[in-house]
Write a protein that holds these residues in place. Structure first.
Motif, short mmCIF file in Angstrom:
data_model
loop_
_atom_site.label_atom_id
_atom_site.label_comp_id
_atom_site.label_asym_id
_atom_site.label_seq_id
_atom_site.Cartn_x
_atom_site.Cartn_y
_atom_site.Cartn_z
N GLN A 130 -10.61 -1.02 -1.05
CA GLN A 130 -10.37 0.11 -0.14
C GLN A 130 -9.08 0.79 -0.52
OE1 GLN A 130 -9.64 -1.87 3.80
NE2 GLN A 130 -11.49 -1.60 4.18
N GLU A 145 1.10 3.86 -3.11
CA GLU A 145 0.62 5.41 -2.80
C GLU A 145 1.92 6.49 -3.24
OE1 GLU A 145 -0.93 8.16 1.08
OE2 GLU A 145 0.04 6.11 1.53
N ASP A 173 -10.42 2.94 -3.75
CA ASP A 173 -11.55 4.06 -3.43
C ASP A 173 -10.42 5.11 -3.10
OD1 ASP A 173 -13.54 2.58 -3.92
OD2 ASP A 173 -13.72 2.03 -1.76
N ARG A 174 -9.17 4.94 -2.39
CA ARG A 174 -8.40 5.99 -1.94
C ARG A 174 -7.31 6.48 -3.01
NH1 ARG A 174 -3.76 6.29 1.35
NH2 ARG A 174 -3.51 4.12 1.40
N LEU A 175 -6.83 5.51 -3.76
CA LEU A 175 -5.68 5.71 -4.79
C LEU A 175 -6.48 5.56 -6.34
CD1 LEU A 175 -2.76 4.12 -3.20
CD2 LEU A 175 -3.23 6.44 -3.06
N GLU A 193 0.78 -1.20 -0.13
CA GLU A 193 0.00 0.09 0.03
C GLU A 193 0.92 1.22 0.11
OE1 GLU A 193 -3.62 2.07 2.88
OE2 GLU A 193 -2.35 0.36 3.51
#
Length: 468
Positions: free
Chosen positions: A38, A17, A41-43, A13
């Motif tokens: 998840q 990122e 959804d964030r990256l 992760e």
């Protein structure tokens, strides 16, 4: 660059990122659809559910035209097999594997591309964290110590204090104050904000976080100029008995008085068999005030909380600090926690995943990059780049520092150059505005914002007409 990452755990992760922020095309594979969801959804990346050692899963992830595979699954064997499959079946140019076992070394025949697992680069977060902590034990005044050019040059982060000889002086005055230790202050952070456009009139104030580049031989002189020199570390207490703690104990027991606290009785017995008799292994809870008091935590030069539980590490450090430990260090996996506690009663918060980012970035960066270190929790970088070509083919070679169009705030802090009489011998140059950069130089560049990295890389790239 198109990159496939195997594993969406903490390391995967963090790697994703960092690389997504640089506009790479990233695909992550993992067997856990919820974890992948998840992450998506964030990256800005693509997720593929499945076992990354299976060719069909890798093909769905786009391995056919990928530039790199980074295998960060929890199991060593999964990462090794994935690299082998990626190389042999899909001809992936670069393969990187996270390996925890100390049995595998970078130059091992087991890893070569002809008859081994076809791994170009090993990364081991546990070993990276251990090396990081060892430097902080060696230089207890520093917040961070990073090496370049095979250890000839170091970048040190240090908190300036009121009575430091260089504190309250301008940058223009520093060469006269420490003429015996040439150095370059490449960045100053005040109240967690970077000072822009450092010049001779900029003054170092108490509380500033100062980043200094200098020859490694001069690091102690640099530290003594910015703060009181602490007494050498002699007594160390380690909370936790996991892989990082055991590595650290093995590498430091000969030079320091060590105590280890581990909660699991079976693990305590194992640690006792792996460490010499002089290392005291205690079974107990590192957040137990009575235990810490009985073991004289107030006499410890360093208390290092290295368990797998972030909350336990934070609480143990806060307790140890309150009870009198001189310096406390916490291993924190969650980046939000690390940002929250850094610079409070906890002297240093280390994120394991961020300690390995630099090792990966050296493969992602364009140009001839020898080393990359991620700073300020990924916001800034320091790069070691090799100058190739000449004035016609490279925008750096054959030019004075003042002629190089570095982005605003970026600085060339040091140059490592071979001497004319002995190619095996190199010297460290702290450059001035009129210093001439030559082909073959190793140039250490501080970049305050990762958005500037591409501009710096382009400066060091040679034109297509240059032949190495």
């Amino acid at each position: 660059m198109k990159i496939v990452i195997l594993g969406a755990g903490r390391v995967g992760e963090s790697v994703a990122e960092s690389l997504v922020s640089e506009r790479n095309d990233i695909t992550v594979t993992d067997t856990d659809p919820q974890r992948l969801g998840q992450l998506q959804d964030r990256l800005d990346l693509r997720g593929v559910v499945g076992n990354g050692i299976q060719p069909s899963v890798l093909r769905e992830a786009g391995i056919d035209d990928a530039d790199m595979l980074i295998a960060c699954a929890p199991a060593d064997e999964t990462n090794l097999v994935a690299c082998k499959v990626a190389h042999d079946i899909f001809n992936v140019p670069t393969t990187i594997a996270r390996i925890r076992s100390p049995e595998f070394e970078q130059d091992s025949a087991l890893l070569n591309k002809d008859s081994g697992f076809a791994v170009d680069q090993l990364i081991c977060p546990e070993q990276s964290v251990t090396a990081y902590v060892r430097k902080l034990i060696e230089y207890p005044e520093a917040l961070q110590v990073l090496e370049f050019a095979d250890g000839l040059v170091s970048l040190v982060a240090v908190r300036a204090v009121q009575d430091g000889p260089l504190v309250s002086h301008s940058l223009a005055e520093i060469p006269q104050l420490v003429p015996y230790a040439p150095l370059r202050i490449v960045a100053i952070y005040r109240q967690d904000q970077a000072l822009t456009d450092l010049d001779g009139a900029t003054r170092i104030e108490p509380g500033d976080e100062v980043f200094v580049l200098a020859a490694t031989d001069h690091i102690r002189a640099v530290l003594s100029g910015l703060r009181r020199m602490d007494r050498p570390v002699k007594r160390v207490m380690i909370a936790g008995g996991g892989k990082v703690a055991l590595r650290l104990a093995r590498e430091t027991h000969a030079n320091y008085q060590l105590k280890m606290i581990e909660h699991n009785p079976a693990r305590c017995h194992y640690l006792a068999t792996q460490l010499p008799a002089g290392t005291l292994v205690l079974q107990g809870d590192a957040t137990d005030e009575e235990l810490l008091g009985d073991e004289n935590v107030q006499d410890m030069d360093l208390f290092a909380a290295l368990t797998n539980d972030d909350e336990d590490n934070i609480m143990a450090c806060l307790l140890a600090k309150r009870m009198g430990a001189r310096r406390v260090l916490a291993l924190i996996n969650r980046q939000a926690y690390a940002d929250l506690v850094q610079g409070t009663q906890i002297d240093i918060a280390i994120s394991p995943s961020h300690t390995v980012i630099g090792e990966l970035l050296a493969y992602v960066r364009r140009g001839d990059v020898e080393a990359v270190h991620s700073l300020r929790r990924g916001a800034a970088e320091a790069l070691e780049l090799v100058v190739r070509g000449d004035r016609k083919t490279c925008k750096v070679a054959g030019r004075r520092i003042e002629e190089i169009g570095l982005p605003r705030g970026a600085q060339i802090g040091a140059i490592v150059r071979e001497t004319d009489d002995n190619a095996a011998h190199r010297r460290v140059i702290v450059p001035h505005h009129d210093t001439l950069v030559e082909a073959g130089d190793h140039v250490i560049v501080f970049v305050p914002n990762k958005a500037m990295v591409r501009q710096v890389e382009k400066l060091f790239q040679v034109s297509a007409t240059f032949l190495f």
